[in-house]
Design a protein around this motif. Structure first.
Motif, mmCIF file in Angstrom:
data_model
loop_
_atom_site.group_PDB
_atom_site.id
_atom_site.type_symbol
_atom_site.label_atom_id
_atom_site.label_comp_id
_atom_site.label_asym_id
_atom_site.label_seq_id
_atom_site.Cartn_x
_atom_site.Cartn_y
_atom_site.Cartn_z
ATOM 1 N N ASN A 289 -23.093 -13.849 25.082
ATOM 2 C CA ASN A 289 -23.494 -13.710 23.500
ATOM 3 C C ASN A 289 -23.443 -14.902 22.844
ATOM 4 O O ASN A 289 -24.327 -14.936 21.792
ATOM 5 C CB ASN A 289 -22.029 -12.853 23.101
ATOM 6 C CG ASN A 289 -22.301 -11.397 23.575
ATOM 7 O OD1 ASN A 289 -23.371 -11.050 23.877
ATOM 8 N ND2 ASN A 289 -21.011 -10.635 23.265
ATOM 9 N N PHE B 106 -28.056 -12.129 15.964
ATOM 10 C CA PHE B 106 -27.739 -10.924 15.913
ATOM 11 C C PHE B 106 -27.903 -10.240 14.464
ATOM 12 O O PHE B 106 -27.887 -10.839 13.495
ATOM 13 C CB PHE B 106 -26.220 -10.350 16.240
ATOM 14 C CG PHE B 106 -25.985 -11.047 17.673
ATOM 15 C CD1 PHE B 106 -26.212 -10.106 18.663
ATOM 16 C CD2 PHE B 106 -25.319 -12.197 17.902
ATOM 17 C CE1 PHE B 106 -25.848 -10.533 20.063
ATOM 18 C CE2 PHE B 106 -25.047 -12.714 19.280
ATOM 19 C CZ PHE B 106 -25.470 -11.766 20.249
ATOM 20 N N GLN C 2 -21.978 -12.364 17.042
ATOM 21 C CA GLN C 2 -21.876 -10.696 17.257
ATOM 22 C C GLN C 2 -20.881 -10.026 16.703
ATOM 23 O O GLN C 2 -20.924 -9.129 15.941
ATOM 24 C CB GLN C 2 -22.086 -10.414 18.594
ATOM 25 C CG GLN C 2 -22.404 -8.938 18.851
ATOM 26 C CD GLN C 2 -22.432 -8.579 20.447
ATOM 27 O OE1 GLN C 2 -21.838 -9.120 21.189
ATOM 28 N NE2 GLN C 2 -23.361 -7.586 20.735
#
Length: 177
Positions: free
Chosen positions: A74, A83, A138
């Motif tokens: 991530n 994101f 995120q």
């Protein structure tokens, strides 16, 4: 054996990772993200590949193995692509507009709602009925979108409210005479 944990994380071109102890710092074109792993896993960076290995065979070590690998992935995705969460507003008179880093929502309440975007998150309103939340973290992007949605969740009778772009709202039949 963790199916997710045993996959190495590839670093695309333009992204660099530095390891100091249990903290990995990933730098890319969109910014810098860091993640501190627990002592149950070992992080290694070799030839543009980050790999995560468990220390021991305990249940906690195996749990942290897959989670740590996903957190590193991530970080890499955040600094390369970022994101994004898209929200849409449905309802007569409901609208949104952005002034600086403040989102002004008109949601049928007695007052307008002023939502200040947290640092690291960009909130835009391309149309009066659309909100786009973007950032490199995120968790922060998802949390910000959820806080905006919380002001007027979609209700099941008329479908009015703030919903995610791909969200399905189960509609109920109203009262019958």
């Amino acid at each position: 054996m963790s199916r997710i944990g045993k996959k190495p994380v590839e670093l695309p071109s333009g992204v660099s990772a530095t390891l100091s102890g249990q903290t990995i710092e990933v730098k890319g074109p969109k910014g810098t993200r860091s993640f501190t792993a627990t002592d149950d896993v070992t992080l290694t960076v070799e030839d543009n590949v980050v790999s995560v290995e468990p220390r021991g065979k305990s249940k906690r070590a195996r749990q942290q193995w897959g989670m740590s690998r996903t957190q590193v992935q991530n970080c890499v995705t955040g600094v390369t692509d970022g994101f994004k969460k898209e929200l849409e507003i449905q309802g007569v008179g409901y609208r949104a507009q952005v002034q600086g880093n403040t989102l002004k929502l008109n949601l049928g309440l007695s007052h307008d709602v002023d939502f200040v975007a947290p640092e690291g998150v960009t909130v835009t309103a391309p149309k009066q009925t659309e909100i786009v939340v973007e950032g490199i973290d995120q968790q922060l992007v998802g949390e910000t979108a959820a806080k905006i949605r919380e002001w007027r969740k979609p209700e099941p009778y008329k479908g009015k409210g703030i919903r995610y772009k791909d969200e399905y709202v189960f509609r109920k039949e109203g009262k019958k005479k």
